[in-house]
Design a protein around this motif. Structure first.
Motif, PDB file in Angstrom:
ATOM      1  N   UNK A  67     -23.352 -15.420  -3.663  1.00 16.80           N
ATOM      2  CA  UNK A  67     -22.073 -15.059  -3.070  1.00 16.80           C
ATOM      3  C   UNK A  67     -22.210 -13.836  -2.191  1.00 16.80           C
ATOM      4  N   UNK A  68     -21.189 -13.585  -1.379  1.00 20.07           N
ATOM      5  CA  UNK A  68     -21.226 -12.470  -0.439  1.00 20.07           C
ATOM      6  C   UNK A  68     -19.800 -12.063  -0.063  1.00 20.07           C
ATOM      7  N   UNK A  69     -19.644 -10.777   0.202  1.00 21.17           N
ATOM      8  CA  UNK A  69     -18.385 -10.243   0.723  1.00 21.17           C
ATOM      9  C   UNK A  69     -18.734  -9.193   1.772  1.00 21.17           C
ATOM     10  N   UNK A  70     -17.935  -9.132   2.823  1.00 20.67           N
ATOM     11  CA  UNK A  70     -18.155  -8.151   3.890  1.00 20.67           C
ATOM     12  C   UNK A  70     -16.960  -7.206   3.908  1.00 20.67           C
ATOM     13  N   UNK A  71     -17.244  -5.905   3.857  1.00 15.59           N
ATOM     14  CA  UNK A  71     -16.197  -4.886   3.849  1.00 15.59           C
ATOM     15  C   UNK A  71     -16.421  -3.913   4.994  1.00 15.59           C
ATOM     16  N   UNK A  72     -15.329  -3.491   5.629  1.00 12.61           N
ATOM     17  CA  UNK A  72     -15.407  -2.524   6.732  1.00 12.61           C
ATOM     18  C   UNK A  72     -14.315  -1.482   6.574  1.00 12.61           C
ATOM     19  N   UNK A  73     -14.601  -0.305   7.069  1.00 10.87           N
ATOM     20  CA  UNK A  73     -13.596   0.747   7.121  1.00 10.87           C
ATOM     21  C   UNK A  73     -13.169   0.902   8.568  1.00 10.87           C
ATOM     22  N   UNK A  74     -11.857   0.867   8.806  1.00 10.71           N
ATOM     23  CA  UNK A  74     -11.324   0.960  10.166  1.00 10.71           C
ATOM     24  C   UNK A  74     -10.213   2.002  10.179  1.00 10.71           C
ATOM     25  N   UNK A  75     -10.164   2.786  11.245  1.00  5.18           N
ATOM     26  CA  UNK A  75      -9.098   3.771  11.395  1.00  5.18           C
ATOM     27  C   UNK A  75      -7.884   3.079  11.994  1.00  5.18           C
ATOM     28  N   UNK A  80       0.845   6.376  10.805  1.00  8.90           N
ATOM     29  CA  UNK A  80       1.287   5.603   9.645  1.00  8.90           C
ATOM     30  C   UNK A  80       0.808   6.244   8.350  1.00  8.90           C
ATOM     31  N   UNK A  81       1.592   6.069   7.310  1.00 11.06           N
ATOM     32  CA  UNK A  81       1.232   6.610   6.001  1.00 11.06           C
ATOM     33  C   UNK A  81      -0.119   6.059   5.551  1.00 11.06           C
ATOM     34  N   UNK A  82      -0.313   4.768   5.722  1.00 15.99           N
ATOM     35  CA  UNK A  82      -1.585   4.144   5.380  1.00 15.99           C
ATOM     36  C   UNK A  82      -2.390   3.983   6.672  1.00 15.99           C
ATOM     37  N   UNK A  83      -3.356   4.875   6.885  1.00 19.86           N
ATOM     38  CA  UNK A  83      -4.053   4.869   8.167  1.00 19.86           C
ATOM     39  C   UNK A  83      -5.569   4.707   8.044  1.00 19.86           C
ATOM     40  N   UNK A  84      -6.091   4.655   6.841  1.00 20.15           N
ATOM     41  CA  UNK A  84      -7.528   4.420   6.659  1.00 20.15           C
ATOM     42  C   UNK A  84      -7.693   3.055   6.015  1.00 20.15           C
ATOM     43  N   UNK A  85      -7.854   2.077   6.889  1.00 21.94           N
ATOM     44  CA  UNK A  85      -7.833   0.679   6.450  1.00 21.94           C
ATOM     45  C   UNK A  85      -9.201   0.210   5.984  1.00 21.94           C
ATOM     46  N   UNK A 121      -5.898   1.881   1.838  1.00 24.35           N
ATOM     47  CA  UNK A 121      -5.401   0.537   1.551  1.00 24.35           C
ATOM     48  C   UNK A 121      -6.470  -0.457   1.996  1.00 24.35           C
ATOM     49  N   UNK A 122      -6.351  -1.671   1.502  1.00 16.72           N
ATOM     50  CA  UNK A 122      -7.303  -2.728   1.844  1.00 16.72           C
ATOM     51  C   UNK A 122      -6.521  -3.936   2.334  1.00 16.72           C
ATOM     52  N   UNK A 123      -6.968  -4.493   3.445  1.00 16.29           N
ATOM     53  CA  UNK A 123      -6.347  -5.683   4.018  1.00 16.29           C
ATOM     54  C   UNK A 123      -7.371  -6.809   4.087  1.00 16.29           C
ATOM     55  N   UNK A 124      -6.866  -8.014   4.200  1.00 13.21           N
ATOM     56  CA  UNK A 124      -7.718  -9.174   4.425  1.00 13.21           C
ATOM     57  C   UNK A 124      -6.876 -10.292   4.996  1.00 13.21           C
ATOM     58  N   UNK A 125      -7.547 -11.318   5.481  1.00 13.46           N
ATOM     59  CA  UNK A 125      -6.873 -12.541   5.917  1.00 13.46           C
ATOM     60  C   UNK A 125      -7.461 -13.679   5.108  1.00 13.46           C
ATOM     61  N   UNK A 126      -6.621 -14.638   4.779  1.00 19.72           N
ATOM     62  CA  UNK A 126      -7.070 -15.809   4.037  1.00 19.72           C
ATOM     63  C   UNK A 126      -6.374 -17.026   4.634  1.00 19.72           C
TER      64      UNK A 126
END
Length: 160
Positions: A67-75, A80-85, A121-126
């Motif tokens: 298995x695998x997962x890819x994670x990135x940090x984006x400004x 916005x209150x939540x600005x480190x995505x 915070x953490x976001x994703x698309x599914x």
């Protein structure tokens, strides 16, 4: 066990990434890839592998990437209150290992890395048609915030 991928792992990463795309082929044209595009796709994955704000985590047992997962940090926008995505991109577990907890371990590794990097915070698309994945992410605590939509205009552009 969880392993951080490096460029030497490109063939294993690519195999899992292609499995994910193949699984999603019937869902929407956005998941389709061009024939004979393996080298271009590997090149793009290598760029992402080398990005200092991105990590590929693999679940590897006896030299098999399961298995695998890819994670990135984006400004995000600083106003916005939540600005480190933290962003979870492609996530895949080989079909015969699904339901064994590998996805949970991969997400924990990605989440911990993102938190350590300062994500607020953490976001994703599914895919809306991938009900098993939607349930998985809901169990992890994710809730919908937007409805991502796509309009394929490629055939209209060719006629112009």
């Amino acid at each position: 066990m969880i392993k951080e991928a490096d460029p030497d792992d490109i063939d294993d990463v690519f195999e899992l990434w292609r499995e994910l795309l193949d699984f999603h082929q019937p869902y929407h044209p956005i998941f389709k890839y061009k024939p004979n595009s393996e080298q271009e796709q590997k090149k793009e994955l290598l760029v992402r592998l080398k990005d200092k704000d991105t990590r590929f985590f693999g679940y590897v047992q006896e030299d098999e990437w399961q298995g695998m997962i890819i994670a990135s940090l984006k400004q995000a926008a600083p106003g916005f209150k939540l600005s480190k995505k933290g962003y979870i991109a492609e996530t895949v577990v080989k079909a015969h290992y699904r339901g064994t907890g590998i996805g949970n371990e991969l997400f924990e590794a990605a989440k911990n890395w993102l938190i350590d990097k300062g994500a607020d915070h953490i976001e994703l698309q599914v895919s809306v048609k991938n009900t098993a994945a939607i349930k998985f992410w809901e169990v992890q605590g994710f809730t919908p915030s937007t409805h991502h939509m796509v309009l394929d205009v490629s055939s209209k552009a060719k006629k112009s």
